[in-house]
Write a protein that holds these residues in place. Structure first.
Motif, PDB file in Angstrom:
ATOM      1  N   VAL A  53       0.839  -1.213   0.000  1.00  0.00           N
ATOM      2  CA  VAL A  53       0.000   0.000   0.000  1.00  0.00           C
ATOM      3  C   VAL A  53       0.869   1.256   0.000  1.00  0.00           C
ATOM      4  CG1 VAL A  53      -1.626   1.339   1.400  1.00  0.00           C
ATOM      5  CG2 VAL A  53      -2.026  -1.085   1.011  1.00  0.00           C
ATOM      6  N   LEU A  54       1.880   1.290   0.843  1.00  0.00           N
ATOM      7  CA  LEU A  54       2.758   2.467   0.892  1.00  0.00           C
ATOM      8  C   LEU A  54       3.588   2.601  -0.387  1.00  0.00           C
ATOM      9  CD1 LEU A  54       3.913   2.365   4.611  1.00  0.00           C
ATOM     10  CD2 LEU A  54       2.355   3.994   3.550  1.00  0.00           C
ATOM     11  N   GLY A  55       3.991   1.473  -0.964  1.00  0.00           N
ATOM     12  CA  GLY A  55       4.716   1.523  -2.237  1.00  0.00           C
ATOM     13  C   GLY A  55       3.844   2.042  -3.362  1.00  0.00           C
ATOM     14  N   ALA A  56       2.587   1.597  -3.395  1.00  0.00           N
ATOM     15  CA  ALA A  56       1.658   2.103  -4.417  1.00  0.00           C
ATOM     16  C   ALA A  56       1.382   3.594  -4.207  1.00  0.00           C
ATOM     17  CB  ALA A  56       0.361   1.309  -4.381  1.00  0.00           C
ATOM     18  N   ALA A  60       2.131   6.604  -6.853  1.00  0.00           N
ATOM     19  CA  ALA A  60       1.121   7.613  -7.201  1.00  0.00           C
ATOM     20  C   ALA A  60       1.622   9.024  -6.888  1.00  0.00           C
ATOM     21  CB  ALA A  60      -0.172   7.328  -6.436  1.00  0.00           C
ATOM     22  N   ALA A  61       2.353   9.185  -5.803  1.00  0.00           N
ATOM     23  CA  ALA A  61       2.910  10.494  -5.470  1.00  0.00           C
ATOM     24  C   ALA A  61       3.965  10.912  -6.493  1.00  0.00           C
ATOM     25  CB  ALA A  61       3.507  10.467  -4.065  1.00  0.00           C
ATOM     26  N   CYS A  62       4.726   9.947  -7.011  1.00  0.00           N
ATOM     27  CA  CYS A  62       5.710  10.262  -8.058  1.00  0.00           C
ATOM     28  C   CYS A  62       5.018  10.719  -9.337  1.00  0.00           C
ATOM     29  CB  CYS A  62       6.602   9.056  -8.330  1.00  0.00           C
ATOM     30  SG  CYS A  62       7.769   8.725  -7.009  1.00  0.00           S
ATOM     31  N   VAL A  63       3.900  10.095  -9.668  1.00  0.00           N
ATOM     32  CA  VAL A  63       3.119  10.536 -10.826  1.00  0.00           C
ATOM     33  C   VAL A  63       2.613  11.953 -10.596  1.00  0.00           C
ATOM     34  CG1 VAL A  63       1.008  10.123 -12.144  1.00  0.00           C
ATOM     35  CG2 VAL A  63       2.504   8.218 -11.561  1.00  0.00           C
ATOM     36  N   ASN A  64       2.199  12.250  -9.377  1.00  0.00           N
ATOM     37  CA  ASN A  64       1.737  13.602  -9.052  1.00  0.00           C
ATOM     38  C   ASN A  64       2.867  14.614  -9.175  1.00  0.00           C
ATOM     39  OD1 ASN A  64      -0.077  15.589  -8.151  1.00  0.00           O
ATOM     40  ND2 ASN A  64       0.606  15.327  -6.048  1.00  0.00           N
ATOM     41  N   VAL A  65       4.060  14.267  -8.723  1.00  0.00           N
ATOM     42  CA  VAL A  65       5.216  15.164  -8.855  1.00  0.00           C
ATOM     43  C   VAL A  65       5.494  15.429 -10.332  1.00  0.00           C
ATOM     44  CG1 VAL A  65       7.710  15.354  -8.508  1.00  0.00           C
ATOM     45  CG2 VAL A  65       6.258  14.546  -6.654  1.00  0.00           C
ATOM     46  N   TYR A  66       5.457  14.390 -11.146  1.00  0.00           N
ATOM     47  CA  TYR A  66       5.677  14.562 -12.589  1.00  0.00           C
ATOM     48  C   TYR A  66       4.614  15.471 -13.198  1.00  0.00           C
ATOM     49  CZ  TYR A  66       5.711  13.552 -17.542  1.00  0.00           C
ATOM     50  OH  TYR A  66       5.716  13.683 -18.902  1.00  0.00           O
ATOM     51  N   TRP A  67       3.353  15.262 -12.819  1.00  0.00           N
ATOM     52  CA  TRP A  67       2.264  16.060 -13.376  1.00  0.00           C
ATOM     53  C   TRP A  67       2.402  17.529 -12.983  1.00  0.00           C
ATOM     54  CZ3 TRP A  67      -1.776  18.886 -11.213  1.00  0.00           C
ATOM     55  CH2 TRP A  67      -2.778  19.261 -12.101  1.00  0.00           C
ATOM     56  N   VAL A  68       2.725  17.787 -11.711  1.00  0.00           N
ATOM     57  CA  VAL A  68       2.881  19.176 -11.256  1.00  0.00           C
ATOM     58  C   VAL A  68       4.070  19.821 -11.955  1.00  0.00           C
ATOM     59  CG1 VAL A  68       3.410  20.620  -9.257  1.00  0.00           C
ATOM     60  CG2 VAL A  68       1.735  18.793  -9.052  1.00  0.00           C
ATOM     61  N   ASN A  69       5.168  19.083 -12.114  1.00  0.00           N
ATOM     62  CA  ASN A  69       6.336  19.647 -12.806  1.00  0.00           C
ATOM     63  C   ASN A  69       6.022  19.983 -14.257  1.00  0.00           C
ATOM     64  OD1 ASN A  69       8.219  19.772 -10.760  1.00  0.00           O
ATOM     65  ND2 ASN A  69       8.902  17.671 -11.081  1.00  0.00           N
TER      66      ASN A  69
END
Length: 79
Positions: A53-56, A60-69
């Motif tokens: 769960v924490l890995g997923a 998802a947080a990495c995808v969010n960082v990419y999207w915000v960047n």
């Protein structure tokens, strides 16, 4: 001029600065917290579901960082 289009430099009274810079800080912080949590769960517990769960959440947080960047890059490029 099209309706709804803002004119002026980013950060001026005509075109206020967006909150994407602060959102990027929050996104990176969230990704780091989830990564540390996943590592701690892996090393300190035998709960596989918690690591998954924490890995997923970290992914998802990495995808969010990419999207915000990418949004921030596109916003600054259109100036």
């Amino acid at each position: 001029m099209r309706a709804g289009r803002l004119k002026g430099a980013l950060g001026s009274a005509d075109r206020p600065a967006s909150a994407l810079g602060f959102r990027r800080v929050l996104a990176v912080f969230g990704a780091l917290v989830l990564l540390i949590g996943a590592i701690a769960a892996f090393t300190m517990t035998d709960q596989t579901w918690l690591v998954v769960v924490l890995g997923a959440g970290f992914l998802a947080a990495c995808v969010n960082v990419y999207w915000v960047n990418s949004r921030l890059h596109n916003e600054r490029r259109t100036r």
